[in-house]
Design a protein around this motif. Sequence first.
Motif, PDB file in Angstrom:
ATOM      1  N   MET A   1       0.835  -1.015   0.062  1.00  0.00           N
ATOM      2  CA  MET A   1      -0.019   0.087  -0.140  1.00  0.00           C
ATOM      3  C   MET A   1       0.761   1.171  -0.096  1.00  0.00           C
ATOM      4  SD  MET A   1      -3.267   1.023   2.539  1.00  0.00           S
ATOM      5  CE  MET A   1      -2.245   1.404   3.978  1.00  0.00           C
ATOM      6  N   ASP A   2       0.515   2.220  -0.866  1.00  0.00           N
ATOM      7  CA  ASP A   2       1.263   3.542  -0.963  1.00  0.00           C
ATOM      8  C   ASP A   2       1.118   4.214   0.337  1.00  0.00           C
ATOM      9  OD1 ASP A   2       2.590   5.783  -1.523  1.00  0.00           O
ATOM     10  OD2 ASP A   2       1.270   6.278  -3.147  1.00  0.00           O
ATOM     11  N   GLU A   3       1.854   4.641   1.188  1.00  0.00           N
ATOM     12  CA  GLU A   3       1.583   5.374   2.366  1.00  0.00           C
ATOM     13  C   GLU A   3       1.979   6.672   1.970  1.00  0.00           C
ATOM     14  OE1 GLU A   3       3.438   3.368   5.907  1.00  0.00           O
ATOM     15  OE2 GLU A   3       2.446   1.507   5.241  1.00  0.00           O
ATOM     16  N   ALA A   4       2.173   7.164   0.931  1.00  0.00           N
ATOM     17  CA  ALA A   4       2.410   8.787   0.666  1.00  0.00           C
ATOM     18  C   ALA A   4       1.487   9.659   1.515  1.00  0.00           C
ATOM     19  CB  ALA A   4       2.808   8.809  -0.676  1.00  0.00           C
ATOM     20  N   PHE A   5       0.225   9.082   1.327  1.00  0.00           N
ATOM     21  CA  PHE A   5      -1.085   9.982   1.668  1.00  0.00           C
ATOM     22  C   PHE A   5      -1.043  10.116   3.009  1.00  0.00           C
ATOM     23  CE2 PHE A   5      -2.648   5.599   2.014  1.00  0.00           C
ATOM     24  CZ  PHE A   5      -3.174   5.510   2.946  1.00  0.00           C
ATOM     25  N   LEU A   6      -0.474   9.356   3.619  1.00  0.00           N
ATOM     26  CA  LEU A   6      -0.343   9.802   5.479  1.00  0.00           C
ATOM     27  C   LEU A   6      -0.182  10.869   5.926  1.00  0.00           C
ATOM     28  CD1 LEU A   6       0.908   6.071   6.536  1.00  0.00           C
ATOM     29  CD2 LEU A   6      -1.529   6.952   6.333  1.00  0.00           C
ATOM     30  N   ASN A   7       0.698  11.662   5.103  1.00  0.00           N
ATOM     31  CA  ASN A   7       1.066  13.082   5.781  1.00  0.00           C
ATOM     32  C   ASN A   7       0.374  13.843   5.344  1.00  0.00           C
ATOM     33  OD1 ASN A   7       3.281  11.874   6.950  1.00  0.00           O
ATOM     34  ND2 ASN A   7       4.595  11.980   5.218  1.00  0.00           N
ATOM     35  N   LEU A   8      -1.021  13.757   4.422  1.00  0.00           N
ATOM     36  CA  LEU A   8      -1.756  14.843   4.223  1.00  0.00           C
ATOM     37  C   LEU A   8      -2.648  15.306   5.493  1.00  0.00           C
ATOM     38  CD1 LEU A   8      -3.574  13.091   1.296  1.00  0.00           C
ATOM     39  CD2 LEU A   8      -1.938  14.635   1.121  1.00  0.00           C
ATOM     40  N   GLU A   9      -2.582  16.725   5.215  1.00  0.00           N
ATOM     41  CA  GLU A   9      -3.572  17.527   6.413  1.00  0.00           C
ATOM     42  C   GLU A   9      -4.961  17.558   6.123  1.00  0.00           C
ATOM     43  OE1 GLU A   9      -1.784  21.049   7.400  1.00  0.00           O
ATOM     44  OE2 GLU A   9       0.292  20.333   7.470  1.00  0.00           O
ATOM     45  N   GLU A  10      -5.292  17.155   5.024  1.00  0.00           N
ATOM     46  CA  GLU A  10      -6.928  17.454   4.466  1.00  0.00           C
ATOM     47  C   GLU A  10      -7.029  16.431   3.456  1.00  0.00           C
ATOM     48  OE1 GLU A  10      -9.088  20.769   2.063  1.00  0.00           O
ATOM     49  OE2 GLU A  10      -7.888  21.609   3.704  1.00  0.00           O
ATOM     50  N   VAL A  11      -8.263  16.075   3.389  1.00  0.00           N
ATOM     51  CA  VAL A  11      -8.870  15.072   2.421  1.00  0.00           C
ATOM     52  C   VAL A  11     -10.163  15.483   2.096  1.00  0.00           C
ATOM     53  CG1 VAL A  11      -9.476  12.676   2.175  1.00  0.00           C
ATOM     54  CG2 VAL A  11      -7.540  13.120   3.483  1.00  0.00           C
ATOM     55  N   ASP A  12     -10.501  15.414   0.686  1.00  0.00           N
ATOM     56  CA  ASP A  12     -11.902  15.635   0.259  1.00  0.00           C
ATOM     57  C   ASP A  12     -12.474  14.266   0.035  1.00  0.00           C
ATOM     58  OD1 ASP A  12     -11.724  18.401   0.334  1.00  0.00           O
ATOM     59  OD2 ASP A  12     -10.704  18.645  -1.540  1.00  0.00           O
ATOM     60  N   VAL A  13     -13.908  14.251   0.427  1.00  0.00           N
ATOM     61  CA  VAL A  13     -14.768  13.183   0.237  1.00  0.00           C
ATOM     62  C   VAL A  13     -15.932  13.654  -0.570  1.00  0.00           C
ATOM     63  CG1 VAL A  13     -13.548  11.729   1.767  1.00  0.00           C
ATOM     64  CG2 VAL A  13     -15.595  13.030   2.317  1.00  0.00           C
ATOM     65  N   GLU A  14     -16.659  12.674  -1.153  1.00  0.00           N
ATOM     66  CA  GLU A  14     -17.811  12.987  -1.750  1.00  0.00           C
ATOM     67  C   GLU A  14     -18.990  11.999  -1.228  1.00  0.00           C
ATOM     68  OE1 GLU A  14     -18.359  13.656  -5.931  1.00  0.00           O
ATOM     69  OE2 GLU A  14     -16.462  14.078  -6.194  1.00  0.00           O
ATOM     70  N   LEU A  15     -20.002  12.558  -0.636  1.00  0.00           N
ATOM     71  CA  LEU A  15     -20.949  11.894  -0.064  1.00  0.00           C
ATOM     72  C   LEU A  15     -22.324  11.637  -0.858  1.00  0.00           C
ATOM     73  CD1 LEU A  15     -20.796  13.050   3.694  1.00  0.00           C
ATOM     74  CD2 LEU A  15     -19.326  10.880   2.652  1.00  0.00           C
ATOM     75  N   ASP A  16     -22.937  10.721  -0.798  1.00  0.00           N
ATOM     76  CA  ASP A  16     -24.289  10.570  -1.603  1.00  0.00           C
ATOM     77  C   ASP A  16     -25.525  11.274  -0.677  1.00  0.00           C
ATOM     78  OD1 ASP A  16     -24.974   8.431   0.118  1.00  0.00           O
ATOM     79  OD2 ASP A  16     -24.799   6.941  -1.441  1.00  0.00           O
ATOM     80  N   GLU A  17     -26.459  11.549  -1.206  1.00  0.00           N
ATOM     81  CA  GLU A  17     -27.550  12.326  -0.327  1.00  0.00           C
ATOM     82  C   GLU A  17     -27.917  11.296   0.736  1.00  0.00           C
ATOM     83  OE1 GLU A  17     -29.897  15.247   0.638  1.00  0.00           O
ATOM     84  OE2 GLU A  17     -28.786  15.273  -1.090  1.00  0.00           O
ATOM     85  N   ALA A  18     -28.032  10.100   0.652  1.00  0.00           N
ATOM     86  CA  ALA A  18     -28.446   9.151   1.780  1.00  0.00           C
ATOM     87  C   ALA A  18     -27.419   9.149   2.797  1.00  0.00           C
ATOM     88  CB  ALA A  18     -28.729   7.625   1.230  1.00  0.00           C
ATOM     89  N   LEU A  19     -26.204   9.069   2.527  1.00  0.00           N
ATOM     90  CA  LEU A  19     -25.029   9.055   3.537  1.00  0.00           C
ATOM     91  C   LEU A  19     -24.995  10.507   4.182  1.00  0.00           C
ATOM     92  CD1 LEU A  19     -22.876   7.716   5.149  1.00  0.00           C
ATOM     93  CD2 LEU A  19     -21.327   8.276   3.350  1.00  0.00           C
ATOM     94  N   LEU A  20     -25.237  11.781   3.445  1.00  0.00           N
ATOM     95  CA  LEU A  20     -25.280  12.992   3.958  1.00  0.00           C
ATOM     96  C   LEU A  20     -26.446  13.137   4.996  1.00  0.00           C
ATOM     97  CD1 LEU A  20     -23.777  15.684   3.933  1.00  0.00           C
ATOM     98  CD2 LEU A  20     -25.202  16.306   1.908  1.00  0.00           C
ATOM     99  N   GLU A  21     -27.646  12.526   4.680  1.00  0.00           N
ATOM    100  CA  GLU A  21     -28.425  12.537   5.786  1.00  0.00           C
ATOM    101  C   GLU A  21     -28.124  11.823   6.896  1.00  0.00           C
ATOM    102  OE1 GLU A  21     -32.259  11.746   3.938  1.00  0.00           O
ATOM    103  OE2 GLU A  21     -32.222  12.802   2.235  1.00  0.00           O
TER     104      GLU A  21
END
Length: 53
Positions: A1-21
């Motif tokens: 697994m590429d662990e380069a992302f572990l040093n990120l301070e921020e992550v963007d995600v998209e949620l569908d309407e049901a999950l957002l509710e």
Amino acid sequence: MDEAFLNLEEVDVELDEALLEAVDDKAFADHRDNRDAAVRDLLDEWLKQRGDC
């Protein structure tokens, strides 16, 4: 697994309407309408289920 992302301070995600509710319901019920706290809580639950924590 590429662990380069572990040093990120921020992550963007998209949620569908049901999950957002569901996030909003949890925020209202458990976190005094704080959506950020609800998202952190749900992310923590998800990571624990995966065994990554």
